[in-house]
Structures are given as C-alpha cells and as structure tokens.
Scaffold this active site. Structure first.
Site, PDB file in Angstrom:
ATOM      1  N   THR A  32      65.894  44.740  -0.502  1.00  0.00           N
ATOM      2  CA  THR A  32      65.774  45.175   0.911  1.00  0.00           C
ATOM      3  C   THR A  32      65.355  43.653   1.515  1.00  0.00           C
ATOM      4  OG1 THR A  32      63.499  45.760   1.185  1.00  0.00           O
ATOM      5  CG2 THR A  32      65.151  47.126   0.099  1.00  0.00           C
ATOM      6  N   GLU A  33      65.386  43.660   2.671  1.00  0.00           N
ATOM      7  CA  GLU A  33      65.028  42.354   3.427  1.00  0.00           C
ATOM      8  C   GLU A  33      63.530  42.247   3.305  1.00  0.00           C
ATOM      9  OE1 GLU A  33      65.132  43.119   7.715  1.00  0.00           O
ATOM     10  OE2 GLU A  33      64.078  41.172   8.072  1.00  0.00           O
ATOM     11  N   TYR A  34      62.587  43.065   3.464  1.00  0.00           N
ATOM     12  CA  TYR A  34      61.497  43.008   2.927  1.00  0.00           C
ATOM     13  C   TYR A  34      61.009  42.700   1.716  1.00  0.00           C
ATOM     14  CZ  TYR A  34      59.148  44.223   7.421  1.00  0.00           C
ATOM     15  OH  TYR A  34      58.835  44.467   8.775  1.00  0.00           O
ATOM     16  N   GLU A  35      61.863  43.543   0.610  1.00  0.00           N
ATOM     17  CA  GLU A  35      61.705  42.888  -0.713  1.00  0.00           C
ATOM     18  C   GLU A  35      61.937  41.569  -0.921  1.00  0.00           C
ATOM     19  OE1 GLU A  35      63.890  45.596  -2.964  1.00  0.00           O
ATOM     20  OE2 GLU A  35      63.638  44.600  -5.042  1.00  0.00           O
TER      21      GLU A  35
ATOM     22  N   GLU B   3      68.476  56.287   3.526  1.00  0.00           N
ATOM     23  CA  GLU B   3      67.547  55.432   3.430  1.00  0.00           C
ATOM     24  C   GLU B   3      66.434  55.865   4.501  1.00  0.00           C
ATOM     25  OE1 GLU B   3      65.995  50.806   3.208  1.00  0.00           O
ATOM     26  OE2 GLU B   3      67.721  51.488   4.198  1.00  0.00           O
TER      27      GLU B   3
ATOM     28  N   LYS C   1      44.798  53.372   7.833  1.00  0.00           N
ATOM     29  CA  LYS C   1      43.512  54.211   8.030  1.00  0.00           C
ATOM     30  C   LYS C   1      43.823  55.600   7.484  1.00  0.00           C
ATOM     31  CE  LYS C   1      42.178  52.000  12.104  1.00  0.00           C
ATOM     32  NZ  LYS C   1      42.386  51.858  13.526  1.00  0.00           N
TER      33      LYS C   1
ATOM     34  N   ASP D 291      56.139  51.914   5.929  1.00  0.00           N
ATOM     35  CA  ASP D 291      54.906  51.545   6.804  1.00  0.00           C
ATOM     36  C   ASP D 291      53.508  51.914   6.159  1.00  0.00           C
ATOM     37  OD1 ASP D 291      56.386  50.006   8.441  1.00  0.00           O
ATOM     38  OD2 ASP D 291      56.169  51.538  10.148  1.00  0.00           O
TER      39      ASP D 291
ATOM     40  N   ASP E 230      55.689  46.419  -2.071  1.00  0.00           N
ATOM     41  CA  ASP E 230      54.860  45.310  -2.747  1.00  0.00           C
ATOM     42  C   ASP E 230      53.240  45.890  -2.345  1.00  0.00           C
ATOM     43  OD1 ASP E 230      55.058  44.930   0.062  1.00  0.00           O
ATOM     44  OD2 ASP E 230      54.395  42.924  -0.266  1.00  0.00           O
TER      45      ASP E 230
ATOM     46  N   GLU F 184      66.359  55.303  11.284  1.00  0.00           N
ATOM     47  CA  GLU F 184      65.404  54.137  11.768  1.00  0.00           C
ATOM     48  C   GLU F 184      65.016  54.688  13.049  1.00  0.00           C
ATOM     49  OE1 GLU F 184      63.705  51.314  10.870  1.00  0.00           O
ATOM     50  OE2 GLU F 184      63.080  51.549  12.780  1.00  0.00           O
TER      51      GLU F 184
HETATM   52  N1  SAM Z   1      63.201  49.388   4.624  1.00  0.00           N
HETATM   53  C1  SAM Z   1      63.490  48.016   5.157  1.00  0.00           C
HETATM   54  C2  SAM Z   1      63.264  46.962   4.164  1.00  0.00           C
HETATM   55  O1  SAM Z   1      62.605  47.423   2.902  1.00  0.00           O
HETATM   56  O2  SAM Z   1      63.431  45.737   4.396  1.00  0.00           O
HETATM   57  C3  SAM Z   1      62.409  47.836   6.361  1.00  0.00           C
HETATM   58  C4  SAM Z   1      60.981  48.226   6.021  1.00  0.00           C
HETATM   59  S1  SAM Z   1      59.896  48.198   7.644  1.00  0.00           S
HETATM   60  C5  SAM Z   1      58.430  47.828   6.961  1.00  0.00           C
HETATM   61  C6  SAM Z   1      59.819  49.999   7.781  1.00  0.00           C
HETATM   62  C7  SAM Z   1      60.702  50.666   8.708  1.00  0.00           C
HETATM   63  O3  SAM Z   1      60.501  52.062   8.720  1.00  0.00           O
HETATM   64  C8  SAM Z   1      60.601  50.145  10.248  1.00  0.00           C
HETATM   65  O4  SAM Z   1      61.698  49.786  10.728  1.00  0.00           O
HETATM   66  C9  SAM Z   1      60.076  51.081  10.825  1.00  0.00           C
HETATM   67  O5  SAM Z   1      60.408  51.257  12.104  1.00  0.00           O
HETATM   68  C10 SAM Z   1      60.709  52.431  10.162  1.00  0.00           C
HETATM   69  N2  SAM Z   1      60.088  53.600  10.057  1.00  0.00           N
HETATM   70  C11 SAM Z   1      58.493  53.923   9.961  1.00  0.00           C
HETATM   71  N3  SAM Z   1      58.225  55.104  10.207  1.00  0.00           N
HETATM   72  C12 SAM Z   1      59.486  55.682  10.481  1.00  0.00           C
HETATM   73  C13 SAM Z   1      59.671  56.961  10.689  1.00  0.00           C
HETATM   74  N4  SAM Z   1      58.738  58.189  10.573  1.00  0.00           N
HETATM   75  N5  SAM Z   1      60.953  57.467  10.825  1.00  0.00           N
HETATM   76  C14 SAM Z   1      61.954  56.534  10.857  1.00  0.00           C
HETATM   77  N6  SAM Z   1      61.742  55.474  10.464  1.00  0.00           N
HETATM   78  C15 SAM Z   1      60.505  54.960  10.522  1.00  0.00           C
END
Ligand code: SAM
Length: 221
Positions: A192-195, A43, A121, A117, A153, A68
C-alpha cells in the site's frame, strides 16, 4: 493521511461511473453492478486507492470495492480508475460504520484493512477498524469462508487488534510481526502507499489473516 480540501474532488467523484453514489441502494445486488458472479473483496479506508487499483489489475476474476471517508483523499484513486476503466473496480465515498447498510449478509468474501487510523486515545478504541465492534459488523457481511486481512506498522494498534480477536466471531489463521521477512505471508504481497512509506523508514510491517471461528456463540441481538 494529510487532508487538503481539493475543490474538484466532490464533483469528480460525483461524476465518475466508477464511484457507486448510493451504495445502500445496491445492498444485496452487487452482482448487478459488476454484471458477474465473481467474489467481492473490500478495502476499508482505501486512501488514494493504490493497493486496490493494483489488485484489480492483477486479479480480473475478483470484484474490488475501495471505501474511503474523504473525497479529497479518494480523488487520486478515482482519477486513475477513470483512466484505466477497470471493469472489476468500484469506489464508495463512505463510512466503515455504515458497512452493513451497503452490503447484505454474506455478500462479501474478503475485507482488507491497511494501515488503519490508530485512534490512540482509549476512549476512541471502538473507532479503530480492527476493534471487536467493527469485527462484528464485518461478520454480518462476510460469507462463511470470508477472511479479513489487516496490515499495519503500528505495533500498539496491531497488539490491540490481536487482543480483540477472541471477543469476535473470528480466529487468527496466520500472523507475522515482520511481513517483508516472512517468505510465506509475503508471497504475492501488494504494497500500500503507507506500507511503502513506512517500510522505507525501516518500520516492520505486522499482518494477520482472520477466518471464522466455528465455535463462536451466535450473537445475541
Ligand atoms: N489504506 C491506505 C494505505 O495503506 O496506504 C491508506 C491508509 S490511511 C492511514 C487510512 C485511511 O482510512 C484514510 O484515508 C482515512 O480517511 C480512511 N478512513 C479512516 N476511518 C475510516 C472510516 N471509518 N471509513 C472510511 N474510511 C476511513
């Protein structure tokens, strides 16, 4: 993901036997880390690790690795894994951009991207984890029958991700714009947490599954 600097995060992560500190040193040799031949699922952007911790408990026959970027975010998942000590789960505090430094060709069987993320932009489109630039990196490390599963989402990010697929070595195998209302794709879904957070607000969850496109021309190097 809200970022707070948590002072003990770095030390806890560095001390955990479940965090692979120098992943590039295991490139091509992840079977030795897990001491078995089971498939490896990643993941990327695992956040606090909730999804992958649950999957690892449900599927002991699969090896899971959560990647992460931020220590302060990963800390929660590492704390939980230090308690659970699941033999089939490791974390990497690292960057998606370096994925081909961490894994050899064909070493991974599945990649999960969950609520990546959005980088709204346009000039940052290449940073989006389902962009064609990232899909080409995933192509290197995924085996022939490797798959990519992406959930979000964010409809704009999802539309972008779908539009990128024809420029990649993958094709869409399955897709839904309302995962929780789709009895086939939702079967066995692990939230997931965000889901959980965004579906509780009434947002629909989009998901695709990609598989290899056998007709894609070999990449020019
Ligand atoms: N996957 C989790 C969930 O669905 O609950 C977390 C979603 S959170 C919006 C996105 C996560 O991806 C963040 O913790 C961010 O730090 C990590 N992340 C973003 N870009 C990344 C990258 N290039 N390499 C590793 N992690 C990254």
């Amino acid at each position: 993901m809200r970022l707070r600097n948590i002072p003990r995060a770095r030390d806890t992560i560095e001390a955990s036997p479940f965090v692979v500190q120098k992943p590039e040193e295991n490139k091509g040799n992840w079977k030795a880390v897990f001491e078995n031949e089971h498939p490896v699922y990643l993941e990327i952007g695992t956040g606090k690790g909730r999804f992958i911790l649950e999957l690892a408990q449900l599927h002991p026959e699969i090896n899971y690795i959560g990647i992460e970027k931020y220590s302060s975010v990963l800390l929660r998942g590492v704390d939980r894994q230090n308690e659970l000590q699941l033999p089939n789960l490791r974390f990497i505090r690292g960057e998606a951009e370096l994925i081909t430094e961490y894994f050899a060709e064909g070493e991974v069987s599945r990649i999960y991207l969950n609520f990546s993320d959005p980088w709204p932009k346009k000039r940052n489109a290449k940073r989006r984890l389902p962009s064609k630039e990232f899909l080409r990196r995933y192509d290197v490390i995924l085996g022939n029958s490797g798959t990519i599963e992406f959930k979000t989402d964010n409809r704009e990010l999802f539309d972008f991700a779908v539009e990128e697929v024809p420029f990649s070595p993958f094709v869409i195998d399955a897709i839904t714009y309302d995962l929780h209302a789709d009895p086939v794709m939702n079967e066995g879904n692990v939230m997931t947490e965000y889901e959980e957070r965004f579906s509780a607000k009434g947002n629909k969850i989009n998901k695709y599954i990609l598989k290899r496109n056998p007709d894609f021309p070999a990449a020019e190097s």
